[in-house]
Motif scaffolding. Structure first.
Motif, PDB file in Angstrom:
ATOM      1  N   TYR A 268       0.628 -36.769  14.406  1.00  0.00           N
ATOM      2  CA  TYR A 268       0.843 -38.216  14.276  1.00  0.00           C
ATOM      3  C   TYR A 268       0.004 -38.853  13.176  1.00  0.00           C
ATOM      4  N   GLU A 269      -1.205 -38.308  12.925  1.00  0.00           N
ATOM      5  CA  GLU A 269      -2.059 -38.931  11.904  1.00  0.00           C
ATOM      6  C   GLU A 269      -1.395 -38.844  10.531  1.00  0.00           C
ATOM      7  N   GLU A 270      -0.904 -37.666  10.223  1.00  0.00           N
ATOM      8  CA  GLU A 270      -0.190 -37.454   8.966  1.00  0.00           C
ATOM      9  C   GLU A 270       1.080 -38.313   8.930  1.00  0.00           C
ATOM     10  N   ALA A 271       1.793 -38.321  10.055  1.00  0.00           N
ATOM     11  CA  ALA A 271       3.049 -39.083  10.115  1.00  0.00           C
ATOM     12  C   ALA A 271       2.792 -40.566   9.871  1.00  0.00           C
ATOM     13  N   LEU A 272       1.737 -41.097  10.501  1.00  0.00           N
ATOM     14  CA  LEU A 272       1.451 -42.528  10.362  1.00  0.00           C
ATOM     15  C   LEU A 272       0.968 -42.869   8.954  1.00  0.00           C
ATOM     16  N   SER A 273       0.204 -41.957   8.338  1.00  0.00           N
ATOM     17  CA  SER A 273      -0.271 -42.205   6.972  1.00  0.00           C
ATOM     18  C   SER A 273       0.884 -42.286   5.995  1.00  0.00           C
ATOM     19  N   ASN A 274       1.887 -41.454   6.222  1.00  0.00           N
ATOM     20  CA  ASN A 274       2.975 -41.337   5.250  1.00  0.00           C
ATOM     21  C   ASN A 274       4.201 -42.169   5.607  1.00  0.00           C
ATOM     22  N   ALA A 275       4.126 -42.870   6.745  1.00  0.00           N
ATOM     23  CA  ALA A 275       5.352 -43.464   7.299  1.00  0.00           C
ATOM     24  C   ALA A 275       6.115 -44.325   6.297  1.00  0.00           C
ATOM     25  N   LEU A 276       5.380 -45.084   5.481  1.00  0.00           N
ATOM     26  CA  LEU A 276       6.080 -46.011   4.586  1.00  0.00           C
ATOM     27  C   LEU A 276       6.259 -45.453   3.180  1.00  0.00           C
ATOM     28  N   ASN A 277       5.845 -44.206   2.964  1.00  0.00           N
ATOM     29  CA  ASN A 277       5.875 -43.661   1.600  1.00  0.00           C
ATOM     30  C   ASN A 277       6.437 -42.252   1.513  1.00  0.00           C
ATOM     31  N   VAL A 278       7.461 -41.973   2.270  1.00  0.00           N
ATOM     32  CA  VAL A 278       8.019 -40.617   2.186  1.00  0.00           C
ATOM     33  C   VAL A 278       9.360 -40.617   1.481  1.00  0.00           C
ATOM     34  N   GLY A 279       9.717 -39.445   1.021  1.00  0.00           N
ATOM     35  CA  GLY A 279      11.071 -39.278   0.510  1.00  0.00           C
ATOM     36  C   GLY A 279      11.136 -39.292  -0.987  1.00  0.00           C
ATOM     37  N   GLY A 280      12.307 -38.986  -1.489  1.00  0.00           N
ATOM     38  CA  GLY A 280      12.507 -38.898  -2.927  1.00  0.00           C
ATOM     39  C   GLY A 280      13.078 -40.187  -3.473  1.00  0.00           C
ATOM     40  N   PHE A 281      14.306 -40.107  -4.013  1.00  0.00           N
ATOM     41  CA  PHE A 281      14.877 -41.279  -4.667  1.00  0.00           C
ATOM     42  C   PHE A 281      15.242 -42.366  -3.674  1.00  0.00           C
ATOM     43  N   ILE A 282      15.345 -41.994  -2.423  1.00  0.00           N
ATOM     44  CA  ILE A 282      15.591 -43.002  -1.394  1.00  0.00           C
ATOM     45  C   ILE A 282      14.585 -42.765  -0.274  1.00  0.00           C
ATOM     46  N   GLY A 283      14.009 -43.822   0.236  1.00  0.00           N
ATOM     47  CA  GLY A 283      12.977 -43.691   1.260  1.00  0.00           C
ATOM     48  C   GLY A 283      13.477 -42.888   2.439  1.00  0.00           C
ATOM     49  N   SER A 284      12.611 -42.104   3.031  1.00  0.00           N
ATOM     50  CA  SER A 284      12.975 -41.288   4.176  1.00  0.00           C
ATOM     51  C   SER A 284      12.182 -41.793   5.371  1.00  0.00           C
ATOM     52  N   LYS A 285      12.868 -41.915   6.497  1.00  0.00           N
ATOM     53  CA  LYS A 285      12.219 -42.403   7.705  1.00  0.00           C
ATOM     54  C   LYS A 285      11.593 -41.238   8.453  1.00  0.00           C
ATOM     55  N   ILE A 286      10.399 -41.452   9.019  1.00  0.00           N
ATOM     56  CA  ILE A 286       9.787 -40.416   9.841  1.00  0.00           C
ATOM     57  C   ILE A 286      10.165 -40.649  11.296  1.00  0.00           C
ATOM     58  N   ILE A 287      10.653 -39.594  11.919  1.00  0.00           N
ATOM     59  CA  ILE A 287      10.962 -39.656  13.348  1.00  0.00           C
ATOM     60  C   ILE A 287      10.007 -38.711  14.068  1.00  0.00           C
ATOM     61  N   LEU A 288       9.259 -39.249  15.029  1.00  0.00           N
ATOM     62  CA  LEU A 288       8.347 -38.411  15.805  1.00  0.00           C
ATOM     63  C   LEU A 288       9.154 -37.595  16.810  1.00  0.00           C
ATOM     64  N   ASP A 289       8.852 -36.326  16.840  1.00  0.00           N
ATOM     65  CA  ASP A 289       9.553 -35.400  17.740  1.00  0.00           C
ATOM     66  C   ASP A 289       8.645 -35.139  18.946  1.00  0.00           C
TER      67      ASP A 289
END
Lengths: 346, 346
Positions: free
Chosen positions: A322-343
């Motif tokens: 979750y720490e990594e997920a929360l750090s990157n939540a608003l800044n992931v993905g390539g040409f289009i933002g990618s949403k993080i879904i917690l599993d």
């Protein structure tokens, strides 16, 4: 799958925060005892729960929703019913559900919810689509339904067309025969992004610069937009609103530029434009479960089943990271933002 | 009074312009032959006709209404019916009338109008009140009626409270038991202006500076305004809108600061504020004569007769001195602007 017998409690993993701050710092993974569900309550196993911008803003203390501490993050999920209280009438063990209410704290492995806080997910809906249906697709749906009576052949214009909500607007417009013109910021991968958004159903994609002088409405013989959807504000929103038809409405649901909405006096007086706002949380609070919400979920689930409404690009990350997920939540993905879904299944 | 016999034509004095420009330069006093009224037409003698800001802007070419040249200035007046066509059914010779339509060109001694372009003025209405009733009192009336359902004890806030329309808003609110808070620019004669506006019925008068930090809503236990009326824009309008209640509406009908309306994103999303515009000309065009317009004029005339609605401060100037009148139209008066009314009776 965790087996829970009647009157047996289970231990849930929860992502909890007791203070406002940077999510990766203030959110902690804890254990919480879960009791047997009484009355109209159910025990559910959360399967997937996305991280949305509003979740991050809430933890930062920048959102108008102020939870009581300790609070559990998250507002969306898809979950499976493990056990039902004696007064639960419609949902059954094994049903898949999504939360209808916001503020239920979905970043946890198990939860006790009330039956009327949940909507049943029909079979055939992929988990990521179910986990992300209650915020962005519902926002897009309501904004397209509640402000202007749109009919096939009408035009909608939106900025932030590549946002999660923007992608839903494109797909709903496509499904309903509504022309949709999207505005995005210029970027190196513009042609790739344009191609992707057109594959979702966008009629035209313009950069902010192109929006100012576009002849697309004339050249493609599109009627002037009756509705503009704004998640940017500032000059971008202003330039977009200038394309609105007489009596057109601009609905604001975000302010990514951090600049206010600017409205020419003449647009209000002589063009009769209206400037309004939309917030899904308020809609749910003011409406509760009603015929309109049932119809909305039926429509949205049907579109998913028909392959006309897809979840935004996403990455599935175990809740343990979750720490990594929360750090990157608003800044992931390539040409289009990618949403993080917690599993929460592993 | 000019006597006109059937089938006899008369010569009218008209204030005409054939090009856009400074009104005192492009408007000329001319003579125009007036024929006998046919069908549903009437010959009227104009008695008084005010000079409004929109009339000046139209002549300057800065208004969205673009008349065909040669055009006759003016949109308001009070007139007396001199002769009626054979199909006129309701109005009689000797009736006082005001124009219901805009764009009729009222700066002239005589005119031929259609019966349905006019409203009859009941007896007992002073000429200046009748001559100025169709623009500002109607605008104030509609803005207070058509956007929010107001009841006695509710609050309305407005800027430009000393404008002609602002003075009407104050008087209508007073008559209807609605609290009204007015914002004016700071000035040497502030206490005199405040006293005057309170004598009309203002609950409170604040300067722009006071508006930002006022505790008047708390101290006087006024409910937060459901409606804000904006004729200024820019920062002034922004600060005013911050006082609006949840779901409040700001209606813009002018932009004296020449700055756009500025709307915080959060006001749209989280406070559900709406930003709309009002233009009396469009209302009249879209509605035509209807039950609502009849009711409005009945209400307004009754308030005038009851002494609850007075014309703004004004100066009566002979139409023969039109150059002087047009030069000074927007800059007359002392601590409160004074309206110039052209007198066509001498």
């Amino acid at each position: 799958m965790l087996i829970v017998r009647r009157n047996m409690s289970c231990l849930a993993s929860v992502l909890r925060f007791s203070d406002y701050g940077e999510p990766s710092k203030v959110v902690k993974l804890c254990s919480e005892n879960i009791e047997t569900p009484h009355n109209d309550k159910l025990l559910v196993k959360i399967l997937q729960a996305p991280i949305n911008p509003a979740d991050i803003n809430t933890i930062q203390g920048k959102y108008p929703v102020k939870p009581a501490f300790p609070a559990i993050g998250g507002n969306e999920c898809v979950a499976e019913v493990l056990q039902v209280g004696p007064n639960v009438t419609k949902l059954l063990v094994g049903d898949l559900v999504v939360p209808f209410e916001t503020g239920l704290g979905t970043w946890r492995s198990h939860a006790i919810y009330q039956e009327d806080e949940l909507m049943k997910v029909p079979s055939g809906i992929p988990l990521p689509e179910a986990a992300t249906i209650t915020v962005n697709p519902c926002t897009a749906y309501r904004m397209l339904k509640d402000f202007v009576k749109l009919k096939p052949g009408d035009t909608v214009i939106q900025n932030g067309a590549n946002s999660a909500c923007g992608q839903n607007v494109i797909q709903l417009c496509k499904a309903w025969g509504i022309n949709n013109v999207g505005i995005v910021r210029d970027r190196p991968e513009l042609s790739e992004l344009t191609k992707y958004l057109k594959s979702l159903g966008a009629t035209e994609i313009l950069t902010e610069e192109q929006c100012r002088s576009t002849r697309v409405f004339k050249e493609r013989k599109l009627p002037a937009p009756k509705l503009a959807l704004n998640c940017v504000g500032g000059k971008n929103g202003l330039e977009m609103s200038k394309h609105l038809a007489q009596k057109g409405i601009m609905v604001t649901y975000g302010g990514m530029s951090r600049e206010p909405v600017i409205v020419p006096t003449s647009a209000l007086i002589f063009k009769d434009h209206e400037f309004r706002g939309f917030w899904m949380t308020r809609w749910k609070e003011s409406k509760g479960k009603c015929a309109e919400s049932t119809e909305m979920f039926e429509d949205l689930f049907q579109l998913v089943m028909d392959g006309k409404l897809k979840a935004p690009k996403h990455e599935l990350i175990s809740y343990k990271n979750y720490e990594e997920a929360l750090s990157n939540a608003l800044n992931v993905g390539g040409f289009i933002g990618s949403k993080i879904i917690l599993d929460f299944t592993n």
